[in-house]
Design a protein around this motif. Structure first.
Motif, PDB file in Angstrom:
ATOM      1  N   LEU A 254       0.825  -1.203   0.000  1.00 43.66           N
ATOM      2  CA  LEU A 254       0.000   0.000   0.000  1.00 43.66           C
ATOM      3  C   LEU A 254       0.864   1.260   0.000  1.00 43.66           C
ATOM      4  CD1 LEU A 254      -2.828  -1.020   2.496  1.00 43.66           C
ATOM      5  CD2 LEU A 254      -2.977  -0.855   0.000  1.00 43.66           C
ATOM      6  N   ALA A 255       1.923   1.247   0.801  1.00 44.50           N
ATOM      7  CA  ALA A 255       2.797   2.417   0.878  1.00 44.50           C
ATOM      8  C   ALA A 255       3.535   2.631  -0.446  1.00 44.50           C
ATOM      9  CB  ALA A 255       3.802   2.261   2.022  1.00 44.50           C
ATOM     10  N   CYS A 256       3.962   1.531  -1.076  1.00 47.19           N
ATOM     11  CA  CYS A 256       4.687   1.646  -2.340  1.00 47.19           C
ATOM     12  C   CYS A 256       3.794   2.144  -3.472  1.00 47.19           C
ATOM     13  CB  CYS A 256       5.310   0.305  -2.718  1.00 47.19           C
ATOM     14  SG  CYS A 256       6.739  -0.143  -1.699  1.00 47.19           S
ATOM     15  N   SER A 257       2.489   1.927  -3.330  1.00 44.43           N
ATOM     16  CA  SER A 257       1.567   2.417  -4.366  1.00 44.43           C
ATOM     17  C   SER A 257       1.558   3.940  -4.425  1.00 44.43           C
ATOM     18  CB  SER A 257       0.148   1.902  -4.096  1.00 44.43           C
ATOM     19  OG  SER A 257      -0.387   2.478  -2.915  1.00 44.43           O
ATOM     20  N   LEU A 258       2.052   4.579  -3.354  1.00 39.73           N
ATOM     21  CA  LEU A 258       2.145   6.043  -3.318  1.00 39.73           C
ATOM     22  C   LEU A 258       3.454   6.535  -3.943  1.00 39.73           C
ATOM     23  CD1 LEU A 258       0.786   6.618   0.305  1.00 39.73           C
ATOM     24  CD2 LEU A 258      -0.476   6.742  -1.853  1.00 39.73           C
ATOM     25  N   ILE A 260       6.409   7.667  -3.657  1.00 38.50           N
ATOM     26  CA  ILE A 260       7.450   8.372  -2.895  1.00 38.50           C
ATOM     27  C   ILE A 260       8.020   7.542  -1.744  1.00 38.50           C
ATOM     28  CG2 ILE A 260       7.897  10.367  -1.393  1.00 38.50           C
ATOM     29  CD1 ILE A 260       6.036  11.993  -3.169  1.00 38.50           C
ATOM     30  N   PRO A 261       7.205   6.798  -0.968  1.00 35.06           N
ATOM     31  CA  PRO A 261       7.769   6.053   0.167  1.00 35.06           C
ATOM     32  C   PRO A 261       8.566   4.799  -0.209  1.00 35.06           C
ATOM     33  CG  PRO A 261       5.408   6.484   0.454  1.00 35.06           C
ATOM     34  CD  PRO A 261       5.734   6.752  -0.972  1.00 35.06           C
ATOM     35  N   ILE A 262       8.642   4.454  -1.496  1.00 33.98           N
ATOM     36  CA  ILE A 262       9.248   3.186  -1.898  1.00 33.98           C
ATOM     37  C   ILE A 262      10.636   2.944  -1.295  1.00 33.98           C
ATOM     38  CG2 ILE A 262      10.198   1.919  -3.874  1.00 33.98           C
ATOM     39  CD1 ILE A 262       7.826   2.787  -5.515  1.00 33.98           C
ATOM     40  N   PRO A 263      11.581   3.887  -1.386  1.00 33.08           N
ATOM     41  CA  PRO A 263      12.922   3.596  -0.842  1.00 33.08           C
ATOM     42  C   PRO A 263      12.910   3.237   0.637  1.00 33.08           C
ATOM     43  CG  PRO A 263      12.974   5.562  -2.215  1.00 33.08           C
ATOM     44  CD  PRO A 263      11.526   5.214  -2.014  1.00 33.08           C
ATOM     45  N   TRP A 264      12.125   3.968   1.422  1.00 30.16           N
ATOM     46  CA  TRP A 264      12.104   3.735   2.862  1.00 30.16           C
ATOM     47  C   TRP A 264      11.324   2.471   3.218  1.00 30.16           C
ATOM     48  CZ3 TRP A 264      11.675   8.379   0.408  1.00 30.16           C
ATOM     49  CH2 TRP A 264      12.720   9.278   0.627  1.00 30.16           C
ATOM     50  N   MET A 265      10.280   2.184   2.478  1.00 32.12           N
ATOM     51  CA  MET A 265       9.524   0.969   2.733  1.00 32.12           C
ATOM     52  C   MET A 265      10.331  -0.275   2.340  1.00 32.12           C
ATOM     53  SD  MET A 265       6.947   2.003   4.236  1.00 32.12           S
ATOM     54  CE  MET A 265       6.219   0.373   4.429  1.00 32.12           C
ATOM     55  N   LEU A 266      11.095  -0.160   1.261  1.00 31.26           N
ATOM     56  CA  LEU A 266      11.944  -1.270   0.851  1.00 31.26           C
ATOM     57  C   LEU A 266      12.995  -1.552   1.921  1.00 31.26           C
ATOM     58  CD1 LEU A 266      12.397  -3.216  -1.533  1.00 31.26           C
ATOM     59  CD2 LEU A 266      14.025  -1.567  -2.467  1.00 31.26           C
ATOM     60  N   ARG A 267      13.553  -0.492   2.478  1.00 29.01           N
ATOM     61  CA  ARG A 267      14.525  -0.652   3.560  1.00 29.01           C
ATOM     62  C   ARG A 267      13.870  -1.253   4.795  1.00 29.01           C
ATOM     63  NH1 ARG A 267      16.278   2.338   8.083  1.00 29.01           N
ATOM     64  NH2 ARG A 267      18.522   2.170   8.468  1.00 29.01           N
ATOM     65  N   TRP A 268      12.685  -0.746   5.142  1.00 32.61           N
ATOM     66  CA  TRP A 268      11.967  -1.243   6.323  1.00 32.61           C
ATOM     67  C   TRP A 268      11.664  -2.724   6.189  1.00 32.61           C
ATOM     68  CZ3 TRP A 268       6.595  -2.718   6.171  1.00 32.61           C
ATOM     69  CH2 TRP A 268       6.056  -3.051   7.410  1.00 32.61           C
ATOM     70  N   TYR A 269      11.170  -3.124   5.034  1.00 31.94           N
ATOM     71  CA  TYR A 269      10.799  -4.524   4.836  1.00 31.94           C
ATOM     72  C   TYR A 269      12.046  -5.405   4.776  1.00 31.94           C
ATOM     73  CZ  TYR A 269       7.913  -8.404   3.221  1.00 31.94           C
ATOM     74  OH  TYR A 269       7.241  -9.609   3.123  1.00 31.94           O
ATOM     75  N   GLY A 270      13.084  -4.951   4.078  1.00 34.71           N
ATOM     76  CA  GLY A 270      14.301  -5.750   3.967  1.00 34.71           C
ATOM     77  C   GLY A 270      14.984  -5.948   5.304  1.00 34.71           C
ATOM     78  N   ASN A 271      15.098  -4.885   6.101  1.00 37.09           N
ATOM     79  CA  ASN A 271      15.715  -5.000   7.422  1.00 37.09           C
ATOM     80  C   ASN A 271      14.922  -5.944   8.327  1.00 37.09           C
ATOM     81  OD1 ASN A 271      17.698  -3.236   6.658  1.00 37.09           O
ATOM     82  ND2 ASN A 271      16.907  -1.487   7.806  1.00 37.09           N
ATOM     83  N   TRP A 272      13.589  -5.826   8.269  1.00 38.39           N
ATOM     84  CA  TRP A 272      12.768  -6.703   9.107  1.00 38.39           C
ATOM     85  C   TRP A 272      12.901  -8.158   8.665  1.00 38.39           C
ATOM     86  CZ3 TRP A 272       8.680  -9.840   7.501  1.00 38.39           C
ATOM     87  CH2 TRP A 272       8.055 -10.544   8.530  1.00 38.39           C
ATOM     88  N   TYR A 273      12.876  -8.412   7.367  1.00 36.58           N
ATOM     89  CA  TYR A 273      12.922  -9.791   6.872  1.00 36.58           C
ATOM     90  C   TYR A 273      14.216 -10.475   7.306  1.00 36.58           C
ATOM     91  CZ  TYR A 273      11.744 -13.650   3.767  1.00 36.58           C
ATOM     92  OH  TYR A 273      11.405 -14.886   3.270  1.00 36.58           O
ATOM     93  N   VAL A 274      15.334  -9.774   7.173  1.00 36.14           N
ATOM     94  CA  VAL A 274      16.619 -10.353   7.593  1.00 36.14           C
ATOM     95  C   VAL A 274      16.609 -10.656   9.085  1.00 36.14           C
ATOM     96  CG1 VAL A 274      19.087  -9.866   7.889  1.00 36.14           C
ATOM     97  CG2 VAL A 274      17.951  -9.298   5.729  1.00 36.14           C
ATOM     98  N   SER A 275      16.007  -9.772   9.886  1.00 35.04           N
ATOM     99  CA  SER A 275      15.999  -9.950  11.339  1.00 35.04           C
ATOM    100  C   SER A 275      15.189 -11.158  11.794  1.00 35.04           C
ATOM    101  CB  SER A 275      15.449  -8.695  12.022  1.00 35.04           C
ATOM    102  OG  SER A 275      14.040  -8.575  11.826  1.00 35.04           O
ATOM    103  N   GLN A 276      14.410 -11.750  10.887  1.00 34.31           N
ATOM    104  CA  GLN A 276      13.620 -12.922  11.249  1.00 34.31           C
ATOM    105  C   GLN A 276      14.427 -14.213  11.167  1.00 34.31           C
ATOM    106  OE1 GLN A 276      10.498 -12.375  12.642  1.00 34.31           O
ATOM    107  NE2 GLN A 276      11.520 -10.397  12.436  1.00 34.31           N
TER     108      GLN A 276
END
Length: 290
Positions: A254-258, A260-276
């Motif tokens: 949903l955020a990426c559909s806007l 502008i937030p794509i770079p930060w959302m990609l970072r947020w999701y990537g950092n979280w996924y690795v931490s799992q």
């Protein structure tokens, strides 16, 4: 000669030769509460907890047996991708795959960036040593199969999916075998069968029909991959649940559909996924119900 590392502001610093590390202690950069690590240590420790370390500023730090830390204890992996660094490399990676011929080179370039930004407990300077020509046929074949739908043959996409899954299995084995720490390959290997991997791949695709079921399939698929990665005394675990994967992916989309937030959302999701992903004692995993 031992090499030393220390943690500062959440980032790993080093390696430092003994003389350099002694100077850091003398300058007060490495203090009693500073987390440090050297070859042969089981994990990061406060400098004050290492006998003779702080008192040896006038001389060489104590020598710790070489050979790398034994794979005991553990902890979660962590990543610190930069928003535009990850986005820019992802775009180049996709373009390189679409062009087919550059696929081996952009793949290696992308994986080296990703691994260099991941911190693994007890394994400093995590990296990737794969070379473009190692499995060029699988990387280029995987890229070429994205055009299967353009052939006009009705069954081509299904055949391409199965072959793609096999190539993905080859790539996964290659990635695991080329992970490094301090420039040395780790003794890791992926032992999951090709048939098993293709089965999970197809199940993942089928589960997308349910809209939400793919998240639980992905969670169990990641755990299957972790259980079949061998070569360490520690078990690799994947802790995310299907629900966690689902809601974060929805927020991400949903955020990426806007735009502008794509770079930060990609970072947020990537950092979280690795931490799992985490390294835990095998005894702990044996008693855990997946």
């Amino acid at each position: 000669m031992a090499s030393w590392f220390y943690a500062s502001e959440g980032k790993q610093q080093g390696p430092y030769a003994e003389g350099q590390f002694r100077d850091l202690i003398a300058q007060g950069i490495v203090r009693a509460d500073t987390l440090v690590w050297s070859e042969g240590m089981a994990g990061w420790q406060k400098a004050a907890e290492i006998p003779g370390l702080l008192g040896s500023a006038a001389g060489a730090p104590p020598i710790i047996p070489a050979g790398g830390p034994p794979m005991t204890g553990g902890g979660a992996l962590a990543a610190d991708f930069s928003p535009f660094g990850l986005l820019g490399r992802s775009i180049v990676f996709v373009i390189g795959m679409l062009l087919v011929i550059p696929a081996p080179w952009v793949t290696v370039w992308f994986y080296r960036y990703v691994t260099s930004n991941i911190r693994v407990p007890g394994r400093p300077n995590f990296g990737f040593a794969g070379q473009p020509m190692d499995i060029w046929w699988a990387l280029m074949g995987n890229a070429l199969l994205t055009y299967a739908g353009a052939t006009g043959v009705s069954y081509a996409p299904l055949v391409a999916t199965v072959i793609n899954a096999f190539f993905a299995w080859v790539v996964l084995r290659w990635i695991v075998a080329n992970l490094t720490s301090n420039g040395e390959r780790l003794p890791l290997s992926f032992q999951g069968s090709a048939i098993g991997y293709v089965g999970w791949y197809l199940l993942m695709m089928i589960s997308t029909v349910t809209i939400i079921g793919w998240a639980w399939v992905l969670a169990y698929w990641m755990r299957w991959i972790c259980r079949n990665t061998e070569g360490t005394r520690r078990e690799i675990a994947f802790n995310a649940s299907g629900w966690q994967l689902l809601w974060r992916t929805i927020v991400f989309s949903l955020a990426c559909s806007l735009i502008i937030p794509i770079p930060w959302m990609l970072r947020w999701y990537g950092n979280w996924y690795v931490s799992q992903f985490a390294l835990v004692d095998r005894a702990t995993v044996a008693g855990r119900a997946f």
